[in-house]
Every structure is written in C-alpha cells, then in structure tokens.
Design an enzyme around this catalytic site. Structure first.
Site, PDB file in Angstrom:
ATOM      1  N   ASP A   1      31.770 -31.698  -7.777  1.00 23.13           N
ATOM      2  CA  ASP A   1      31.786 -31.998  -9.211  1.00 23.13           C
ATOM      3  C   ASP A   1      30.359 -32.090  -9.744  1.00 23.13           C
ATOM      4  OD1 ASP A   1      33.002 -32.396 -11.635  1.00 23.13           O
ATOM      5  OD2 ASP A   1      33.322 -34.535 -11.359  1.00 23.13           O
TER       6      ASP A   1
ATOM      7  N   LYS B   1      30.800 -49.862 -10.701  1.00 25.53           N
ATOM      8  CA  LYS B   1      31.949 -49.021 -11.010  1.00 25.53           C
ATOM      9  C   LYS B   1      33.196 -49.698 -10.460  1.00 25.53           C
ATOM     10  CE  LYS B   1      33.643 -44.273 -10.363  1.00 25.53           C
ATOM     11  NZ  LYS B   1      33.306 -42.966  -9.767  1.00 25.53           N
TER      12      LYS B   1
ATOM     13  N   SER C   1      38.740 -42.671 -13.232  1.00 23.65           N
ATOM     14  CA  SER C   1      39.014 -43.535 -12.088  1.00 23.65           C
ATOM     15  C   SER C   1      38.589 -44.975 -12.312  1.00 23.65           C
ATOM     16  CB  SER C   1      38.299 -42.982 -10.848  1.00 23.65           C
ATOM     17  OG  SER C   1      36.912 -42.912 -11.071  1.00 23.65           O
ATOM     18  N   GLY C   2      38.176 -45.347 -13.493  1.00 19.74           N
ATOM     19  CA  GLY C   2      37.852 -46.745 -13.719  1.00 19.74           C
ATOM     20  C   GLY C   2      36.801 -46.951 -14.780  1.00 19.74           C
TER      21      GLY C   2
ATOM     22  N   ILE D   1      29.867 -50.324 -20.144  1.00 19.39           N
ATOM     23  CA  ILE D   1      29.033 -49.238 -20.676  1.00 19.39           C
ATOM     24  C   ILE D   1      29.693 -47.865 -20.557  1.00 19.39           C
ATOM     25  CG2 ILE D   1      26.852 -50.437 -20.278  1.00 19.39           C
ATOM     26  CD1 ILE D   1      26.542 -48.786 -17.710  1.00 19.39           C
ATOM     27  N   GLY D   2      30.838 -47.783 -19.912  1.00 22.95           N
ATOM     28  CA  GLY D   2      31.476 -46.477 -19.767  1.00 22.95           C
ATOM     29  C   GLY D   2      32.793 -46.571 -19.049  1.00 22.95           C
TER      30      GLY D   2
ATOM     31  N   GLY E   1      36.022 -43.790 -17.218  1.00 21.97           N
ATOM     32  CA  GLY E   1      36.432 -42.427 -16.864  1.00 21.97           C
ATOM     33  C   GLY E   1      37.794 -42.435 -16.243  1.00 21.97           C
TER      34      GLY E   1
END
Length: 977
Positions: free
Chosen positions: A802, A692, A674-675, A669-670, A672
């Site tokens: 962040d 994740k 870092s993974g 589903i996504g 970035g």
C-alpha cells in the site's frame, strides 16, 4: 615375501617417484600458504568488508565460500554483492592461476581497472553493477584470454574501442545499461566466437547497425534495445544462422523488415516493437521455433502473414498499433501454444478466427479498435486460463458467448462500442475474480460479483435507477458512473462499501436526499455528486468523512454545511446551491445564524428564565455525579489498566496509563478503515507520540486482527531511518493500540496536494506552502531507501502492498518515513510470488498485474512508488491524470505522444536549475509504472539512480545535470483500460 618391500624400495625408479611426490606436496603447500597471504592482503586492501570475515589465517582458502579452487589452487573469486567500496588492487593478479573474477553488484568506483591486465589467465570477468566511470581503455585487448566480459550497469562513457574486436576468444560481451555516448565499432563483427552481444540501454550517437555484425555466425543473442539505432535493419543479419534472440526495441529503425529474419531456423524471440518500421511483414515464414513475435508500435501495413499459422510453438503474437489491414488468418486460431494475441488499434476487418482458444491455453485476447465483424469466438476460455477479453470499438454482433459466463479465470471484460444483441451471459456476473468491466448494461445480478474492485462506466447512456444490488460489493474501491442518464434516488443501504475510496455520480439526473449512510464509509476519499438534482440537507454524518475531494455543486441542497468543510480547501465544493449556509463562513456562503436570528427571535424574559433553569439543573447534576461516580471511577481505572498488556520495542518515557488516559476526542487527529489515530503528549516536555487504535468493538474482526499482527510483526523487528518507528503495542481483548514516533510534518500527500485531510500520524493544523523541489527530491531518496531496505536488506523480504504518498510521513526536517504496514506481508523466499486472497491497496497506485492476478512480488511496490515519483515531479494527484485516466496512464500517454517532459512537470516549482533532475525523476516514475513487471527496476536500482542524481551523493556520482534514465524507457504497451 617379507623382504620384498625393502628390495622394492631400493629400486631407483620408485625412489625417484617418491622424491617427486614429496616435492610436489611441498610446492602445493607453499602455494596454498602464498595464496592465503595474497588473499588476506587483498581483503585488507578492499577495506576488510564484513561480508568476507570468514577469510582468516587459521583455515585454507579453498574452504572459504568466495574462493573457487581447482586441484588445490585458487582459480576463481566470487565477490559479488559484498559491499566493496574500494578500487580493485593490483594484488588480485598475484594469484597466478586466476581465471574467474566476479566483482558484480558492489560499489567499486573509478575507471576501468587496468591492474587486471596482469591477470594473464583471466577468461571470465564480471564488473557489472558498480560505479565505474570514464571510457573503456583503447588497449582493452591486453586481456587477450577473455571469453566472458560483463561490464553492464555502470557509468562507462565515450565510445566502445575498436580493439575490442581483437579479443577473438570472446563468447559473451555485455555492455548494456551504461552511459556510452559515442559509437560502437564495426570491429565487433570480427569476434567469430561471440555468442551473446548486449549493447542495450545506451545513448550512442545515432548509429546504424553495422553490416559486419552479419559475420557473427555463432551469435545467439543480439540485444540492442534503446540504443539510439537509426537506418534500416541490414540484410546481413539474415546470415546469423545461430541467432535465437533478437531484440531491437525502442529505436528509430525504419524501412522494411528483412525477409531473411523469418527464415532463420533457430530464431525463437523476435522483438522489434516501438520503432518506425514500415512496409509489409514478410509473408514467407520458415522460422518454426518462434515463440514470441512482437512487432507492435511501428508503421507496418499489409496483412498478417498466413504462414504465422504454421508456428506451432508461438506463444505471443503482438502486432498492436500498426496500420495492418485485411483478415486474421483462421489458422492462427489453431495454434496450440498461443497464450497472448494482441492486435488492437489497426485496420483489421473480417471475422475473427472462430476456433481461437479452442486448442490453446489463451490468457490475453485484445482485438479492440479495429473493424472486426461477426461474432466473438465462442471458445476463448476453452483452456480455462483466460484473464482478459478486450474487443471494444469494433462492429461485432450477435450474442456475447455463453462460455464467458463459465470462465472463472476472467479478470477483465471490455466489450463496449459494438453491436452485441441479446443478454449478457448470466454467469459473467458471478465470476469470482472479476476486477474490471466495461459493457453496456448494469444488471441486478451484479450483486453476486463479490470480487469486483473497479467499476467504470463513465460517459455512456445508462438510464433508470442505479441498481441497489451494486451496493453489496465488499471489495469495490472505485465506482465511476458519471456522465450517464441515471435518475431516481440513491440506494440508502450501502453498508458493504467498506473499501470504497472513489465515488463519482456527477452529470446524471439523480434526485432525493443524499443518504446519511455515506458518513459511515471509512475509506471514502473522493466524492463527486455534482450536476444532479439532490435536495435537502447535507447529512451531518459527513463530519465523519476524511475527504480529499468533495463536489456537491449544481444541486438543490439546503441548510448548514458540515463544519469541517467550511474552509478554503473546499471552495468549489458547494457552488450553485442557493439555499446552503455556514455557521462561520469562510467560503462564499450565507451565515446560518443570521438567517436564524431573522426568522426566530425569543423574548428576553423567556431567555432569562431558560438560562436560570438550565444553570440550576447543571449545578445539581454536577454535585451529585461527583459523589456517586468518584469511587466507581477509581475502581474501574485500576481494573481496566490491569486488562492491558504493553509490549515494548524501544526505550519508553511513558506508561500505558499515560496513553490510555489520553485517548480522547480532543486528541483525535485522524481515522481510517481500521481505526482512529491520536496525538498524545509523552512524559518528556514538548514530545508527542502517535497512537493508532484499532478494534473498537467487543468481537474482533478477523481482517483487522491480521492487519494488526502484520504491522506489529514487521515494525517491531526492523530498524531503519526511513521507516516509521514503532515504539510499543498495548493490547487488550477488545482493543489494541500501536504507538509510533510522531511525525511533525504529517504525510507527503498533504504537502503535495494541499488538501485539508487528516494524516494517519499527524495533526490537521499545519498551514501548507508549496513544497520546493530540493525537499521533494530528498523525500524521494529517503522513501526509496526505506523500500529498498524492506525488499533487499531484511532477512525476510517485506512487501508493503500500500505504498502511496499518504503513507510517506515527514519529520521536522522533512525526512521521509514509510508507514502503515497493516497490509504488508513477509515472504518466505525473496523473489517468490505470493497469492493474496483479495486485491489490497489504493486505486491509482495499484499495479495492473495485481488487479489481474493478485500474484504479488516486490514489483507491485515499485509500481506504486513510481506513482509517488510522478506525483513529486508533476504535482498531480494519483487519480487526476485527466478526466478518465490515472496519473500513471496520463504520464505514459504524454510519453507515447512524444510530448516534452518539461511540459508535464509541476509549473509551481519548475526552475531551470532543477529541470534535469525533475526530468530524471519523471522518467524514472514512468519506468517504475511500466505495465510489464519484468521491465520495472528493483528498488535497489531505483534507490541507486536517485542517489546518483543527488549532488550530495558520495563517491563517483552523476549530478542531476548529467544523469538521464530516459534511455531505459522501452516496452511501451497499451495502458488505457
């Protein structure tokens, strides 16, 4: 001799003494027991707060941490920050010798506690940072022994009573940051012993400073920042011979600055910025103790006084945004303590002091937007601590000083719009900490500038090819070269741009094909290549990108657009490219299959033969594979499962085998930097978890390893309703998984900005409507509570580093959860700054001091959360203030120009019943994004302000129609970079 003691004891005097001593001990013992009983009753009446559980009947009150004893008698109570929620009981004044009472930073409701009138010996009273409401009683002078009174940070209203002038013993009077909407009395001038007076951050009716205040001969501090002051500064303030700190910032004071202020021998801090003061700055200066002079953002004219060059202790000289003219006195360049010199946006001219920086440790130097000529001073960095040089928009000439090339402390250099000649010093391109640059050339030597984060060179006249060396900057997050005359092809090797989030090359003359390597940029969110001459196909690797914004319009592109961009979120991304097409056109593009059928049609017999052959080969392959692979898979599954280690932080309804078996592309589903993130069903029907996965290679990346360790360390130990719950981690030597609770409504940014972007823990199938204001406000409160817990309630404070809307996840009820702690750090000591090796976070949310110094504390999270508040109130994206500013910069510009807040709010949800609440959130966002970290509130304050705005809050709360944080808006500094 042996009979001497007996004879001695028989003397009447000694017997009397012994009797008296015995009686005294009995009285003290009885008094201690009485005070213990009083204190235990007091504890019960305060609701038995857990924070004072040490109070018990088996020990002496003088041994209790919160009790101050003098000669065995209770003289003071330190009950600050004890989570007290009850009103103050009259019992407290049963302590007959009580002189000191501190109840600050609690949740005490109600009006001013008149029960304290019976504390006849009380000389120190601190009720600050509570929920007190209503007026200060007219008979406040019944507390006649008071020397120190702290009532700041409450909701007191009305006027300050004149009888406060009868408290003649007062030395400190702190009434700042309340809701006073009446007047302050001239009788304060009768307080002859007063040393500190704080009336700042109150919405008094427009009032002048009383002439009588000039009678306060012992006054050292006069703090009336943002107090709705009008009229002129009275000449009588020149009589305050003890005055050390004068702060009248952010009012509507006008007229001239009294000459006598600069004659006060003890004056150290003079803050008069952001008023309407006019006329010239007094030329005679004898206040040689001055360390800070801030007269910025007024209407002052004339010249800078020559006498400023006599102030050997002066550290800050801030005169920006006035109408000053003439030259800067050369003697100012000789000041040994000067650290900040800010005179931008005036009409100053002449040559800058040539020895500026030579004898001091100069940190900030901003002379932009004036008419200076000649050379830039050679020795600005002589002290070795210079962080910023801003001299743009002048008439400076000659070469840029070679010494700047050896200044390793530099973070920002802005020298554009001048007449410099020659080459830029070679060393400036290798400065280790450089994060912001605005010059004229882009040299090939930029490749050695390894720490560069933001490169902004929009709307200049750069030409030629973009240097290939610029692609080797590993920390570059924003590259903005739009509106120039670059030509030729883009560099094809961009593998070092792992941190790049924004790339804008629009409005140039670039040509050739778009490099396939763009698809390998893991964090790229904004890509604008419009209005160029790119040709060929859009690289299929673009399917790997998770772009929030894409614009390839007005080029010469052809072929099929990547499938993921064929939706209405990208309806303006491909305009004016006549040869582009789509497979399943949702956008206004031709159908690729129609073109293909029209150009290439195979004979039916050939198609039949191809189909039969393909099916036969497929069946044979399947049968053989089933027999050969079955046993191998069984053995491999057992071996692989044994290599994984599960560490649980919650009770689980799944096993590692369930998770590992579901790590398929169908569940992706996504992704970035870092993974990747997967949505996986748990064993319980209808429930899902978000997984994740990081480290997909054989050799673990050290940076990712640190991110993993930080996230597990933090989320595995904290429990809070507004922080995403980490269920477990599953690790092996080459791959690691973090398993979270699944958030049905994904991330806040998708609801606010309507982009088809995969969240870090949600699906991509939600159809978004406009998020209404009550839901947005609920999200703001929840997210603030999560950050408040991290900063103030964890045993070791946590800085997220962040905070952004994409890291605020939403459950099925739209309750907010703070997520993605891969960049968070745990501080050893609360409030202690910690230096990071590089700037982390997302552009648009990064606090300005973080980009300058990489020194971090909780205030960088406050800044980022302020941007989120501005997103909620305006509906704008963090990088879309306008063409050249971030949202925070844009919001401050609107404020600085005096534009109505209502014009800045989200037009789609703006309703009359929500306007006050939306205005409060917008203003709070401004305060949180102030350029000075010390001016930003804590997350505890932010959370409390939002909670008081809520009509559902508990206790004595302000409704959205009553609460206003606009008075807190002060300290406005220059925001454009």
């Amino acid at each position: 001799m042996s009979k001497l003691p007996l004879q001695f004891l028989k003397t009447p005097l000694l017997l009397s003494i012994l009797v008296l001593v015995s009686l005294a001990f009995q009285v003290i013992s009885q008094n201690v027991n009485t005070e213990k009983t009083i204190l235990l009753n007091l504890k019960q009446q305060l609701g038995n707060p857990p924070s004072i559980q040490s109070w018990n009947s088996s020990s002496s009150p003088c041994d209790w941490p919160e009790v101050i004893c003098v000669e065995g008698t209770v003289a003071g109570l330190e009950l600050d920050d004890k989570n007290i929620t009850e009103t103050i009981p009259a019992t407290v004044c049963d302590l007959k010798y009580l002189t000191y009472l501190n109840l600050s930073w609690n949740y005490i409701p109600g009006g001013f506690p008149k029960v304290l009138y019976d504390c006849t010996k009380l000389d120190y009273l601190d009720l600050s940072q509570n929920y007190f409401v209503g007026p200060i009683p007219d008979d406040i002078d019944k507390l006649s022994s008071l020397k120190h009174i702290h009532l700041e940070g409450n909701n007191f209203t009305g006027s300050i009573p004149p009888r406060i002038g009868n408290l003649t013993e007062l030395q400190t009077l702190y009434l700042h940051q309340n809701q006073f909407n009446g007047t302050f009395p001239k009788e304060i001038g009768k307080l002859s012993n007063l040393e500190e007076l704080a009336l700042a951050f109150n919405e008094f009716v427009p009032s002048s400073i009383h002439v009588e205040f000039g009678q306060l001969k012992k006054l050292k501090l006069l703090w009336m920042r943002l107090a709705n002051l009008i009229g002129e500064i009275p000449e009588s303030l020149s009589n305050l011979s003890s005055l050390e700190h004068l702060d009248l910032v952010g009012n509507d004071l006008e007229g001239k600055i009294p000459d006598g202020l600069f004659l006060l021998k003890n004056l150290t801090y003079l803050y008069l910025f952001q008023n309407k003061l006019s006329g010239e700055i007094p030329q005679r200066v004898e206040t040689l103790n001055l360390t800070d002079i801030d007269l910025a953002m007024n209407q002052l004219n004339g010249s800078i006084p020559e006498d400023f060059g006599k102030l050997k202790k002066l550290q800050l000289l801030s005169l920006f945004e006035n109408h000053l003219s003439g030259e800067v006195p050369p003697s100012i360049g000789l000041l040994p303590a000067l650290t900040a010199f800010k005179v931008f946006t005036n009409n100053l001219s002449g040559v800058l002091p040539p020895k500026m920086g030579l004898y001091s440790r100069l940190e900030e130097f901003d002379v932009s937007t004036n008419q200076f000529r000649g050379q830039l001073p050679e020795n600005l960095c002589a002290g070795g601590v210079l962080k910023g040089v801003v001299a743009s928009e002048n008439r400076l000439s000659g070469q840029v000083p070679q010494s700047l090339g050896n200044c390793n402390s530099l973070h920002s250099v802005q020298l554009y719009s001048n007449n410099f000649s020659g080459e830029i010093p070679a060393g400036i391109w290798t400065v280790f900490n450089m994060t912001y640059l605005r010059l004229s050339p882009i040299p090939p030597g930029v490749s050695s500038w390894e720490k560069l984060v933001v490169f902004k060179a929009s709307n200049n006249l750069f030409s030629g090819e973009i240097p290939a060396e610029i692609t080797s900057l590993p920390y570059l997050s924003n590259l903005l070269l739009d509106g120039n005359q670059f030509s030729g092809q883009l560099p094809s090797k961009i593998t070092s741009w792992k941190s790049l989030t924004s790339l804008n090359l629009s409005r140039n003359n670039l040509s050739g094909q778009i490099p396939n390597a763009f698809g390998s940029l893991p964090d790229l969110l904004y890509l604008d290549l419009s209005q160029n001459h790119f040709s060929g196909e859009i690289p299929p690797e673009f399917d790997q990108l998770k772009l929030i914004f894409l614009n390839l319009s007005s080029n010469r592109l052809s072929g099929k657009i990547p499938d993921q961009f064929d939706n209405l979120a990208y309806d303006n991304s491909f305009l004016n490219n006549s040869k582009l097409c789509a497979v399943n056109p949702v956008l206004n593009l031709p159908d690729c299959y129609t073109k293909l059928r029209d150009s290439k049609k195979l004979p039916s017999k050939t198609l039949a033969l191809v189909l039969v052959f393909t099916v036969t080969i497929f069946l044979v392959t399947i049968i053989v594979s089933l027999f050969m692979v079955r046993d191998y898979q069984r053995k491999k599954a057992k071996r692989d499962l044994a290599a994984w280690k599960l560490t649980s932080f919650q009770r689980l309804d799944f096993t590692e085998a369930n998770i590992l078996a579901s790590l398929t592309e169908n569940n992706l589903i996504g992704s970035g930097g870092s993974g990747k993130v997967y949505r996986i069903a748990s064993n319980r029907a209808g429930d899902f978890v978000a997984v994740k996965r990081i480290w997909n290679n054989d050799k673990m990346d050290h940076k990712l390893e640190k991110e993993f360790a930080a996230e597990v360390q933090i989320l595995g130990t904290i429990r809070h309703a507004n922080i995403v719950k980490l269920l477990c981690c599953i690790s092996s030597e080459s791959s690691k998984l973090l398993v979270y609770e699944y958030m049905e409504n994904q991330s806040l940014d998708r609801w606010l900005h309507g982009r088809n972007r995969s969240s870090s823990m949600g699906t991509s199938s939600v159809y978004h409507s406009v998020l209404d204001w009550p839901t947005r406000f609920q999200i703001a409160i929840g997210a603030a509570q999560g950050l408040c817990y991290m900063h103030h309630d964890c045993s070791t404070p946590i800085i997220h580093r962040d905070v952004k809307s994409s890291n605020i996840l939403l459950d099925s009820e739209f309750q907010a959860r703070i997520a993605d702690f891969g960049l968070a750090k745990m501080l050893v000591k609360q409030g202690e700054a910690h230096t990071m090796s590089a700037v982390a976070g997302s552009f648009g949310y990064i606090a300005p001091e973080y980009a300058y110094t990489t020194r971090v504390n909780e205030k960088i999270d406050v800044y980022s959360f302020g941007v989120v508040l501005l997103e909620l109130a305006t509906g704008r994206e963090p990088n879309s203030g306008d063409e050249h500013t971030s949202l925070a910069e844009w919001a401050w510009q609107q404020f600085g120009q005096g534009k109505p807040v209502v014009d800045c709010l989200d037009q789609e949800i703006k309703e009359p019943c929500f306007l006050q609440q939306m205005t409060t959130v917008f203003n709070l966002g401004l305060i949180c994004t102030h350029s000075l970290p010390s001016t930003r509130p804590s997350m505890k304050d932010v959370s409390e302000i939002l909670r008081r705005c809520s009509p559902d809050g508990n206790g004595e709360k302000k409704t959205g129609a009553e609460f206003d944080v606009a008075p807190l808006l002060g300290n406005v500094t220059r925001l454009s970079i």
